[in-house]
Design a protein around this motif. Structure first.
Motif, PDB file in Angstrom:
ATOM      1  N   PRO A   1      -1.457   3.561  -7.854  1.00 21.00           N
ATOM      2  CA  PRO A   1      -2.312   2.864  -6.870  1.00 21.00           C
ATOM      3  C   PRO A   1      -2.010   3.282  -5.438  1.00 21.00           C
ATOM      4  O   PRO A   1      -2.910   3.330  -4.586  1.00 21.00           O
ATOM      5  N   PHE A   2      -0.740   3.636  -5.166  1.00 18.77           N
ATOM      6  CA  PHE A   2      -0.381   4.031  -3.804  1.00 18.77           C
ATOM      7  C   PHE A   2      -1.024   5.357  -3.392  1.00 18.77           C
ATOM      8  O   PHE A   2      -1.224   5.607  -2.216  1.00 18.77           O
ATOM      9  N   LEU A   3      -1.328   6.176  -4.381  1.00 17.08           N
ATOM     10  CA  LEU A   3      -2.011   7.437  -4.083  1.00 17.08           C
ATOM     11  C   LEU A   3      -3.397   7.144  -3.502  1.00 17.08           C
ATOM     12  O   LEU A   3      -3.804   7.725  -2.490  1.00 17.08           O
ATOM     13  N   GLY A   4      -4.103   6.217  -4.155  1.00 11.61           N
ATOM     14  CA  GLY A   4      -5.431   5.830  -3.664  1.00 11.61           C
ATOM     15  C   GLY A   4      -5.346   5.189  -2.289  1.00 11.61           C
ATOM     16  O   GLY A   4      -6.150   5.473  -1.391  1.00 11.61           O
ATOM     17  N   ILE A   5      -4.340   4.321  -2.104  1.00 12.52           N
ATOM     18  CA  ILE A   5      -4.188   3.627  -0.819  1.00 12.52           C
ATOM     19  C   ILE A   5      -3.862   4.631   0.289  1.00 12.52           C
ATOM     20  O   ILE A   5      -4.417   4.569   1.391  1.00 12.52           O
ATOM     21  N   TRP A   6      -2.990   5.570  -0.005  1.00 12.98           N
ATOM     22  CA  TRP A   6      -2.606   6.582   0.987  1.00 12.98           C
ATOM     23  C   TRP A   6      -3.837   7.403   1.411  1.00 12.98           C
ATOM     24  O   TRP A   6      -4.077   7.614   2.607  1.00 12.98           O
ATOM     25  N   LEU A   7      -4.643   7.826   0.419  1.00  9.45           N
ATOM     26  CA  LEU A   7      -5.822   8.632   0.749  1.00  9.45           C
ATOM     27  C   LEU A   7      -6.851   7.804   1.522  1.00  9.45           C
ATOM     28  O   LEU A   7      -7.534   8.304   2.406  1.00  9.45           O
ATOM     29  N   HIS A   8      -6.958   6.518   1.174  1.00 12.75           N
ATOM     30  CA  HIS A   8      -7.854   5.628   1.928  1.00 12.75           C
ATOM     31  C   HIS A   8      -7.374   5.502   3.371  1.00 12.75           C
ATOM     32  O   HIS A   8      -8.174   5.590   4.322  1.00 12.75           O
ATOM     33  N   ALA A   9      -6.055   5.323   3.532  1.00 12.02           N
ATOM     34  CA  ALA A   9      -5.499   5.170   4.881  1.00 12.02           C
ATOM     35  C   ALA A   9      -5.707   6.439   5.699  1.00 12.02           C
ATOM     36  O   ALA A   9      -6.000   6.388   6.897  1.00 12.02           O
ATOM     37  N   GLU A  10      -5.579   7.594   5.047  1.00 11.44           N
ATOM     38  CA  GLU A  10      -5.702   8.880   5.752  1.00 11.44           C
ATOM     39  C   GLU A  10      -7.145   9.177   6.137  1.00 11.44           C
ATOM     40  O   GLU A  10      -7.407   9.716   7.204  1.00 11.44           O
ATOM     41  N   THR A  11      -8.090   8.862   5.239  1.00  8.92           N
ATOM     42  CA  THR A  11      -9.479   9.307   5.443  1.00  8.92           C
ATOM     43  C   THR A  11     -10.408   8.187   5.870  1.00  8.92           C
ATOM     44  O   THR A  11     -11.512   8.448   6.365  1.00  8.92           O
ATOM     45  N   GLY A  12     -10.020   6.949   5.593  1.00  6.05           N
ATOM     46  CA  GLY A  12     -10.915   5.826   5.878  1.00  6.05           C
ATOM     47  C   GLY A  12     -11.984   5.643   4.817  1.00  6.05           C
ATOM     48  O   GLY A  12     -12.835   4.763   4.924  1.00  6.05           O
ATOM     49  N   ASN A  13     -11.974   6.488   3.813  1.00  7.30           N
ATOM     50  CA  ASN A  13     -12.986   6.412   2.747  1.00  7.30           C
ATOM     51  C   ASN A  13     -12.484   5.533   1.603  1.00  7.30           C
ATOM     52  O   ASN A  13     -11.548   5.886   0.899  1.00  7.30           O
ATOM     53  N   GLU A  14     -13.151   4.383   1.426  1.00 11.86           N
ATOM     54  CA  GLU A  14     -12.691   3.419   0.416  1.00 11.86           C
ATOM     55  C   GLU A  14     -12.816   3.945  -1.014  1.00 11.86           C
ATOM     56  O   GLU A  14     -12.190   3.420  -1.927  1.00 11.86           O
ATOM     57  N   ALA A  15     -13.660   4.929  -1.199  1.00 10.94           N
ATOM     58  CA  ALA A  15     -13.857   5.462  -2.556  1.00 10.94           C
ATOM     59  C   ALA A  15     -12.543   5.976  -3.143  1.00 10.94           C
ATOM     60  O   ALA A  15     -12.372   5.997  -4.374  1.00 10.94           O
ATOM     61  N   TRP A  16     -11.598   6.380  -2.266  1.00 13.63           N
ATOM     62  CA  TRP A  16     -10.315   6.877  -2.771  1.00 13.63           C
ATOM     63  C   TRP A  16      -9.553   5.804  -3.560  1.00 13.63           C
ATOM     64  O   TRP A  16      -8.703   6.110  -4.384  1.00 13.63           O
ATOM     65  N   LEU A  17      -9.877   4.537  -3.262  1.00 16.39           N
ATOM     66  CA  LEU A  17      -9.181   3.457  -3.974  1.00 16.39           C
ATOM     67  C   LEU A  17      -9.511   3.466  -5.466  1.00 16.39           C
ATOM     68  O   LEU A  17      -8.817   2.866  -6.276  1.00 16.39           O
ATOM     69  N   LEU A  18     -10.613   4.142  -5.819  1.00 16.27           N
ATOM     70  CA  LEU A  18     -11.004   4.237  -7.235  1.00 16.27           C
ATOM     71  C   LEU A  18     -10.253   5.344  -7.965  1.00 16.27           C
ATOM     72  O   LEU A  18     -10.359   5.462  -9.190  1.00 16.27           O
TER      73      LEU A  18
END
Lengths: 398, 53
Positions: A34-51
């Motif tokens: 899950p932290f991978l998705g959160i990290w990518l969301h934090a970096e890009t601002g794109n919520e889709a990474w949370l999936l």
């Protein structure tokens, strides 16, 4: 790389290296996805990474199992004792326990403090739940051991998804009753995973509670007491989950409901595929035969085994419940699944497809040889299945 | 007072010590255990499977 030497009965000296030794770290790291998705969301601002973790679990894992294939290697029996005593392997199961707490608290922090669309909030809760389902798997490995430390760690990690009763239910109930119609954690032929979940989840809790109540009665202690091991683990769950509600507000309530149910659903999915339709027969005195290797479905698919502490070598696990994950063995001619658990879960979620693939495999097993009397059949589907396979005369005779 | 061992996981039931956690006090005879007694550690061997040590 560390190796083990031993002398066989024949006098031959052998040297064994566990090629999977470092790969078992995947079982430690996998719940952190899950932290991978959160990290990518934090970096890009794109919520889709949370999936992303959902895609890793439901798309990438079955494909990796298919691509990387199966591993049938076993450690030589002569080195198993050394393997079991090698502290590295058990250390991995220990360090996953705090990581599950870090995982849930970290994802809850993100869900509770970020402005998220409703769908990404639900996805985060689901992803946290799937990770905690892996915590049940870790609790499973730890809970089978004799040491106080490992048993305590099992209860602690099972508290994350509020499933503390599992330790008792699984060890004392499921292993005793596996592959019998009485076992709520063994799926029946013709029973969809959805129907199974409604039988398994409450049935498993009732069985655990009954086993613990009987133990406490023998100890002359009330069932509602601090000695109740189910209540001990649930108290820890209450502290953790109420703490998250206090810290991050009321939106933690739907978050935790989704998280808990998804974690339980992971276990339900594993239980569903592990014993589908398999049946221990009764002798003339109505005594159920001992659990045999052919009473569990297995998978040797390497990727999913490496992220699940070898859970998929399930026959050896049921034959020898205390055997440590690094020593579990493959045997020829076992009931085997066509993919790893993650792929099989997807199949199970579409019952029509599941029956198409698995009913044929089940009836083709050597010890069943097409005979439905040797199958654990859902009573409500019995007439239809016996008719479908041209065995109605057995029902009339029986 | 005898000891009885699970042939699968080596759990030992000692009549002298009993098994306090399981609610069997010291001095509990193995024969007095319930007929459906399952090994407290592995649960896959039963009273009739235990071997006298």
């Amino acid at each position: 790389m560390k190796g083990y030497t031993a002398t066989l009965d024949s006098g031959e000296a052998i040297f064994y290296r566990d090629r999977k030794r470092w790969f078992w770290l995947l079982s430690v790291l996998y719940p952190l996805q899950p932290f991978l998705g959160i990290w990518l969301h934090a970096e890009t601002g794109n919520e889709a990474w949370l999936l992303l973790p959902l895609a890793l679990g439901y798309v990438a894992a079955p494909i990796l199992d298919w691509l990387l294939g199966e591993d049938e290697n076993n450690p030589p029996e002569a080195v198993v004792l050394q393997l079991d005593r090698d502290r590295y392997y058990r250390f991995l199961t220990y360090i996953v326990v705090p990581l599950h707490y870090v995982g849930l608290i970290g994802v809850a922090y993100w869900a509770g403090t970020q402005e998220l669309a409703w769908w990404s909030f639900i996805a985060l809760a689901a992803v946290a739940g799937i990770a905690s389902g892996l915590g049940i798997n870790t609790g499973h490995e730890l809970g089978h051991k004799k040491s106080k430390l490992e048993r305590s760690l099992a209860k602690i990690v099972l508290a994350v998804p509020a499933y503390g009763h599992f330790w008792i239910e699984h060890n004392r109930g499921h292993h005793r009753d596996v592959a019998t119609p009485e076992d709520p954690a063994s799926a029946r032929m013709g029973e969809s995973i959805y129907k199974f979940a409604l039988r398994e989840i409450p049935g498993a809790f009732r069985r655990a509670w009954d086993i613990e109540r009987e133990r406490l009665e023998r100890c002359d202690k009330p069932v509602w007491s601090t000695d109740n091991q189910i209540l001990q683990s649930l108290s820890l769950s209450a502290v953790l989950q109420l703490g998250l509600i206090i810290a991050f507000g009321w939106k933690m309530i739907p978050f935790l409901v989704i998280h808990n149910v998804l974690a339980w659903w992971q276990l339900t999915s594993a239980n569903y595929v592990e014993h589908y339709g398999l049946l221990r027969l009764k002798d003339q005195k109505d005594k159920v035969e001992r659990c045999q290797l052919h009473h569990s479905w297995n998978s040797n698919h390497i990727y999913s085994n490496l992220v699940l502490f070898h859970l998929e070598r399930h026959s050896d696990h049921h034959a020898h419940p205390l055997r440590r994950y690094q020593s579990l063995r493959h045997f020829d001619d076992l009931p085997s699944l066509p993919n790893g658990y993650f792929g099989m879960y997807l199949l199970a979620y579409v019952p029509g497809l599941w029956y198409r693939v698995m009913d044929q495999r089940l009836l083709a097993l050597d010890h069943i040889d097409g005979d439905l009397d040797k199958v654990n059949v859902d009573p409500s589907k019995k007439k239809a299945l016996y008719e479908k396979y041209g065995q109605s005369q057995k029902l009339q005779a029986g | 007072m005898s000891k009885f061992k699970c042939p699968e996981c080596a759990y030992v039931f000692s009549e002298a010590d009993g098994d306090e956690h399981e609610g069997y006090p010291p001095g509990t005879e193995f024969a007095s255990l319930p007929e459906d007694f399952a090994c407290p550690d592995c649960s896959v061997r039963f009273k009739e499977d235990f071997e006298k040590v």
